[in-house]
Design an enzyme around this catalytic site. Structure first.
Site, PDB file in Angstrom:
ATOM      1  N   ASP A   1      -6.211   7.373  -1.182  1.00 40.25           N
ATOM      2  CA  ASP A   1      -6.869   7.531   0.128  1.00 40.25           C
ATOM      3  C   ASP A   1      -5.860   7.673   1.273  1.00 40.25           C
ATOM      4  OD1 ASP A   1      -9.412   7.501  -0.895  1.00 40.25           O
ATOM      5  OD2 ASP A   1      -9.772   5.382  -0.482  1.00 40.25           O
ATOM      6  N   ARG A   2      -6.371   8.269   2.359  1.00 42.84           N
ATOM      7  CA  ARG A   2      -5.614   8.466   3.613  1.00 42.84           C
ATOM      8  C   ARG A   2      -4.553   9.552   3.512  1.00 42.84           C
ATOM      9  NH1 ARG A   2      -8.912   5.277   6.842  1.00 42.84           N
ATOM     10  NH2 ARG A   2      -9.019   3.170   6.056  1.00 42.84           N
TER      11      ARG A   2
ATOM     12  N   HIS B   1      -2.500  -4.841   1.944  1.00 43.49           N
ATOM     13  CA  HIS B   1      -3.800  -4.656   2.590  1.00 43.49           C
ATOM     14  C   HIS B   1      -3.775  -4.394   4.100  1.00 43.49           C
ATOM     15  CE1 HIS B   1      -8.089  -4.629   2.648  1.00 43.49           C
ATOM     16  NE2 HIS B   1      -8.254  -5.784   3.235  1.00 43.49           N
TER      17      HIS B   1
ATOM     18  N   ASP C   1      -4.049  -0.065  -3.556  1.00 50.75           N
ATOM     19  CA  ASP C   1      -4.185   0.955  -2.514  1.00 50.75           C
ATOM     20  C   ASP C   1      -3.184   2.103  -2.731  1.00 50.75           C
ATOM     21  OD1 ASP C   1      -6.258  -0.475  -1.535  1.00 50.75           O
ATOM     22  OD2 ASP C   1      -5.521  -0.596   0.525  1.00 50.75           O
TER      23      ASP C   1
ATOM     24  N   HIS D   1      -3.968  -8.193  -3.811  1.00 51.28           N
ATOM     25  CA  HIS D   1      -4.021  -7.151  -2.790  1.00 51.28           C
ATOM     26  C   HIS D   1      -4.403  -7.687  -1.411  1.00 51.28           C
ATOM     27  CE1 HIS D   1      -4.384  -3.313  -0.864  1.00 51.28           C
ATOM     28  NE2 HIS D   1      -5.591  -3.645  -0.443  1.00 51.28           N
TER      29      HIS D   1
ATOM     30  N   HIS E   1      -1.062   4.618  -0.417  1.00 55.42           N
ATOM     31  CA  HIS E   1      -2.026   5.528   0.214  1.00 55.42           C
ATOM     32  C   HIS E   1      -1.667   7.010   0.124  1.00 55.42           C
ATOM     33  CE1 HIS E   1      -5.004   2.754   1.550  1.00 55.42           C
ATOM     34  NE2 HIS E   1      -4.144   2.016   2.204  1.00 55.42           N
TER      35      HIS E   1
ATOM     36  N   ARG F   1     -17.090  -9.333  11.684  1.00 53.95           N
ATOM     37  CA  ARG F   1     -17.843  -8.225  11.088  1.00 53.95           C
ATOM     38  C   ARG F   1     -19.101  -8.695  10.359  1.00 53.95           C
ATOM     39  NH1 ARG F   1     -12.275  -6.678   8.704  1.00 53.95           N
ATOM     40  NH2 ARG F   1     -11.342  -5.621  10.477  1.00 53.95           N
TER      41      ARG F   1
ATOM     42  N   ASN G   1      -8.477  -2.610  -2.649  1.00 56.42           N
ATOM     43  CA  ASN G   1      -9.874  -2.323  -2.298  1.00 56.42           C
ATOM     44  C   ASN G   1     -10.174  -0.822  -2.267  1.00 56.42           C
ATOM     45  OD1 ASN G   1      -8.223  -2.430   0.168  1.00 56.42           O
ATOM     46  ND2 ASN G   1     -10.117  -1.921   1.209  1.00 56.42           N
ATOM     47  N   HIS G   2      -9.127   0.022  -2.148  1.00 55.94           N
ATOM     48  CA  HIS G   2      -9.369   1.471  -2.185  1.00 55.94           C
ATOM     49  C   HIS G   2      -9.554   1.987  -3.608  1.00 55.94           C
ATOM     50  CE1 HIS G   2      -9.014   2.937   1.981  1.00 55.94           C
ATOM     51  NE2 HIS G   2      -8.431   1.776   2.159  1.00 55.94           N
TER      52      HIS G   2
ATOM     53  N   ASP H   1       0.815  -1.214   0.000  1.00 58.17           N
ATOM     54  CA  ASP H   1       0.000   0.000   0.000  1.00 58.17           C
ATOM     55  C   ASP H   1       0.858   1.279   0.000  1.00 58.17           C
ATOM     56  OD1 ASP H   1      -1.715  -2.096   0.608  1.00 58.17           O
ATOM     57  OD2 ASP H   1      -2.932  -0.928   2.002  1.00 58.17           O
TER      58      ASP H   1
END
Lengths: 270, 310
Positions: free
Chosen positions: B79-80, B239, B76, B160, B50, B212, B108-109, B48
């Site tokens: 983001d962030r 990830h 990824d 990923h 990011h 979850r 996934n981002h 990642d």
């Protein structure tokens, strides 16, 4: 980095360091039986020690995480039902062959509260007396944190903000636990806050506030729970607000939106 | 393209019409790629990023300049961090300029839903005043491939997130229609989202449903099974944040590679890349946050400003 403040009747100590490494994470997981949040600030703490009696109240990551609830969690991801249905359909169409690894979408191995929504109110040896819940709800209740006094901007002699843990809930939200303290001439006030957002599901805030009046020698602790649906909070974002994701991760703003569901007050005299 | 790459290195703004060109050229290339890209050795595998553009520069200093070295990025990109636009554009530009030296797979981002909530969308609005750059990038996301195989038989499977019980062979991945938003179910979702686990009393379980409610966690048995069926020896995935930058599991049958140092400007973690040489040897190269990223760091090492919180 360690900091301390030793004026007045209480010693105040804080420590802030990096997140735990793989090895320590493994140790925590073995002891607590749950996966750790992504960022555990294992060496961080905030501790108040009463000089004369040695009594203390402390907030630290290990004790906080040891209160994560085990068992079936009360929240699940928004797309859980869709996901499970598709896995079941696949399994019925493509059965697992003998010798292949098997999977079961209805069984969670060692379930735990994946949102890390703890009710931690600190680690302490103070003798707290709880006031009845019906009393705690009333404005007229005698024992309560003096917010009017706290709204006065008395000079702050010591301030710190200590993070205990943070998790992104696997990119399905956020959970943070942090403790802030401010020390004034004749009192101190701290706020330990658990903030949780599960995307498209819910928001939760669990706050522990501690107020100490130095002259009176009284420690008042107030614990509150707030909760609301994701949609409820999202609808409250002003139309002119562009930075949507900033609002959704701002505990201070969300705190003003969520309804109060529970309040508990206890106190200790020393 | 060289001038775009140079401008990105200088931290300059890339106009919207240039973004449109880069995206369209990238799509033309990516659409031809298989869901599983075959990558020769030697290659350096990166986790990642990011949006930590300045740490991406450090990554190239650590692993060797592109195109001198071959790179695979495990997704990824956005983001962030504060420079998701520039990070993604730099990787895309390098891909367009050196197609057989840079490989990108989807994280996934790289999806509309996630990047709308975790920073990339807001960053695009802030920097361009509208959402069109975000939309163009999302179109590119849909074209990114899902995995890679390094070195042929006995090689390294790269993805990923991780494995899926719906995927037994790599051919099954090749059959997925990937040109879509990352779905909430099915094998494509698992490949981008699932996690391995060997801790917290994860004994004798092959696949466990996540607490979850959706998503699988996989143990050692599915990893072994995958290697046997597909004639691979290592799964390289990203990830999850790992403090030392990389973390091997299951006796070295799987590794998590993480390439965003001091993640979110406050984790204090190291980052790493993994170089696989012609003899399939693994070399991990660890690096720290750039001075620029440290500058954004908050909280650590200094006293914060007092607040009148209530």
């Amino acid at each position: 980095m360690q900091r301390s403040f030793r004026e007045g009747p209480w010693n105040i100590e804080t420590e802030k360091g990096p997140i735990l490494g793989n090895e320590d994470v493994g140790k925590y997981e073995d002891k607590l039986g749950i996966p750790m949040p992504e960022m555990v600030f294992g060496s961080n703490f905030l501790r108040l020690t009463h000089k004369d009696s040695g009594k203390f109240i402390c907030f630290n990551a290990f004790d906080a995480l040891s209160t994560v609830k085990l068992g079936e969690p009360d929240l699940k991801l928004a797309h859980t039902d869709v996901w499970k249905a598709s896995k079941k359909k696949f399994k019925s169409e493509v059965p697992v062959e003998p010798g292949q690894t098997d999977y079961d979408v209805d069984h969670v191995h060692n379930p735990y509260d994946w949102t890390y929504s703890i009710e931690y109110q600190g680690t302490t040896d103070l003798n707290f007396n709880k006031i009845p819940e019906s009393e705690a709800m009333k404005d007229s209740n005698e024992i309560q944190i003096p917010y009017t006094k706290l709204q006065r901007k008395e000079p702050i002699m010591f301030f710190d903000d200590v993070m205990l843990y943070e998790d992104e809930l696997g990119d399905f939200g956020i959970c943070t636990y942090s403790v802030k303290i401010r020390v004034m001439q004749d009192s101190l006030f701290l706020l330990a806050r658990m903030f949780m957002r599960a995307d498209n599901v819910a928001f939760r805030i669990r706050d522990t506030r501690v107020f100490v009046d130095f002259k009176l020698g009284r420690v008042i602790r107030e614990y509150t729970e707030k909760q609301g649906s994701y949609a409820f909070v999202k609808d409250k974002i002003p139309l002119w607000e562009h930075d949507f994701s900033k609002m959704m991760r701002d505990p201070q703003w969300v705190d003003t939106i969520l309804p109060l569901e529970k309040i508990e007050i206890d106190y200790a005299d020393i | 393209m060289d001038s775009v790459i140079e401008r990105l290195h200088q931290g300059e703004h890339i106009p919207e019409r240039v973004v449109a060109q880069i995206c369209s050229l990238a799509e033309e290339l990516l659409v031809e790629e298989s869901n599983i890209q075959l990558i020769p050795t030697p290659v350096t595998v990166c986790g990642d990023i990011h949006g930590q553009l300045h740490d991406l520069f450090t990554l190239f200093e650590t692993g060797g300049a592109c195109p001198d070295e071959r790179y695979l990025f495990l997704g990824d990109f956005v983001d962030r961090g504060f420079f998701s636009v520039e990070t993604f554009l730099l990787l895309l530009s390098l891909k367009v300029r050196y197609p057989d030296r840079v490989y990108l797979i989807r994280g996934n981002h790289e999806s509309r839903q996630i990047s709308a909530s975790y920073g990339f969308y807001d960053e695009c609005l802030r920097k361009y005043g509208n959402a069109s750059v975000w939309r163009m990038c999302c179109e590119v996301f849909d074209h990114l491939s899902l995995g890679a195989l390094i070195g042929g038989p006995g090689g390294v499977f790269c993805v990923h997130g991780g494995l899926s019980p719906e995927i037994r062979t790599m051919d099954e991945i090749r059959k997925i229609d990937r040109k879509q938003e990352v779905p909430h179910e099915g094998p494509m979702c698992d490949l981008l989202w699932s996690d391995p686990e060997d801790g917290y009393a994860f004994d004798s379980v092959d696949w466990s449903l996540s607490s979850r409610g959706a998503g699988f966690i996989f143990g050692e048995a599915p990893v072994k099974e995958f290697h046997q069926r597909n004639n691979t020896t290592l799964i390289a995935r990203a990830h999850q944040l790992v403090v030392q930058g990389y973390h091997e599991m299951f006796d070295g049958q799987l590794v998590t590679v993480w390439s965003a140092p001091n993640y979110c400007y406050r984790c204090g973690n190291d980052a790493a890349v993994l170089t696989i040489d012609d003899d399939m040897n693994r070399e991990y190269k660890v690096f720290e946050a750039s001075d620029h990223t440290k500058m954004h760091a908050t909280g650590q090492g200094r006293a914060p400003l007092p607040q009148y919180f209530l």
